[in-house]
Design an enzyme around this catalytic site. Sequence first.
Site, short mmCIF file in Angstrom:
data_model
loop_
_atom_site.label_atom_id
_atom_site.label_comp_id
_atom_site.label_asym_id
_atom_site.label_seq_id
_atom_site.Cartn_x
_atom_site.Cartn_y
_atom_site.Cartn_z
N HIS A 161 -2.76 1.95 8.40
CA HIS A 161 -3.85 1.18 7.78
C HIS A 161 -4.06 -0.06 8.63
O HIS A 161 -3.10 -0.76 8.97
CB HIS A 161 -3.48 0.77 6.36
CG HIS A 161 -4.41 -0.25 5.77
ND1 HIS A 161 -5.77 -0.04 5.66
CD2 HIS A 161 -4.20 -1.51 5.31
CE1 HIS A 161 -6.34 -1.11 5.14
NE2 HIS A 161 -5.42 -2.02 4.92
N HIS A 187 -13.21 -3.87 4.17
CA HIS A 187 -11.77 -4.10 4.20
C HIS A 187 -11.12 -3.55 5.48
O HIS A 187 -10.52 -4.31 6.24
CB HIS A 187 -11.13 -3.48 2.95
CG HIS A 187 -9.64 -3.65 2.90
ND1 HIS A 187 -8.94 -3.82 1.74
CD2 HIS A 187 -8.69 -3.68 3.87
CE1 HIS A 187 -7.65 -3.95 1.99
NE2 HIS A 187 -7.48 -3.87 3.29
N HIS A 221 -7.32 -3.17 10.16
CA HIS A 221 -8.59 -3.86 9.91
C HIS A 221 -9.44 -3.92 11.18
O HIS A 221 -9.53 -4.99 11.80
CB HIS A 221 -8.31 -5.29 9.41
CG HIS A 221 -7.60 -5.36 8.09
ND1 HIS A 221 -7.13 -6.54 7.56
CD2 HIS A 221 -7.31 -4.39 7.18
CE1 HIS A 221 -6.57 -6.30 6.38
NE2 HIS A 221 -6.64 -5.00 6.13
N GLU A 238 0.83 -1.21 0.00
CA GLU A 238 0.00 0.00 0.00
C GLU A 238 0.86 1.26 0.00
O GLU A 238 0.38 2.35 0.33
CB GLU A 238 -0.93 0.02 1.24
CG GLU A 238 -1.85 -1.15 1.39
CD GLU A 238 -3.02 -1.16 0.41
OE1 GLU A 238 -3.06 -0.28 -0.48
OE2 GLU A 238 -3.84 -2.07 0.51
ZN ZN Z 1 -5.76 -4.09 4.45
#
Ligand code: ZN
Length: 270
Positions: A143, A215, A145, A119
């Site tokens: 980032h 996501h 989850h 990413e």
């Molecule tokens: Zn992810």
Amino acid sequence: MAERNIEIKRAIKEITETGKLLWQKGWAERNAGNISIRIEKYIHDNEEKNLKTKKTFYKLNNKLTNLSGKVFLVTATGSRMRDIGKNPDESILTIKISDKGDGYYILSNTKNKILPTSELIVHLLIHQELLKNKLHEIRAIAHTHPTELIALTHIKKYADEKNLNKLIKSIHPENTMFVNEGVGFIPFLLPGSYDIAEATVKSLQKHKLAVWEKHGCFAVGKTVSAAFDIVDMVNKSAKIFFLCKAARLKLQGLSEKQIQKLSVLMNNLH
Ligand SMILES: [Zn+2]
């Protein structure tokens, strides 16, 4: 070998400590999640020698002229949040954007060849936008989850920015007080793609957190801890929502009047 600069040491500590928390929260299964921090003052040391080796130059499809010469710490692709602390040198890379902004150099001298998170382009485009908007103090991006927040986006009604924000604010006062601008919502797009990077950058112009449907989310902050706090507060609302639902209780929620009062209270504190 020259002493690694203090800012980098501090940033590595931030990443490893937050990485551990993300794992404990259950938001970082397998190698899920990635973190980056912009380094303000990079002291050249032995790592800089790698700049002279062409091998370590990686071209980007985008020209990031606002990031020319900037240095970042980024988590490595495949690294596990729960393991970063055990071996930070093999889990976090130092990268430097080329003078033309058309690629980056890996400055880290790692035993095994490691590459930045998949990413990376999302992180770099966000960093570029932050600098363009003179938000120099916001240097960390995470980032992750967050389970309950993701679960909310699987419910059609809440896969919508307006409804999602209304729910989040109506459950937990913190979200009116500290995330008053709300969260962004991005309908499902492929991770690592330019499309999701562009949508995330746009969303983070107005928010500190952008939710990726089905996501996870991206959050920004002055520190990795601050980015974590935003995710934690927002996810708390989602968690309370599902606790009430699981107990088959009707969620009363905060009234609009109560939310309004919290808003005024917060404005007065600033
Ligand atoms: Zn992810």
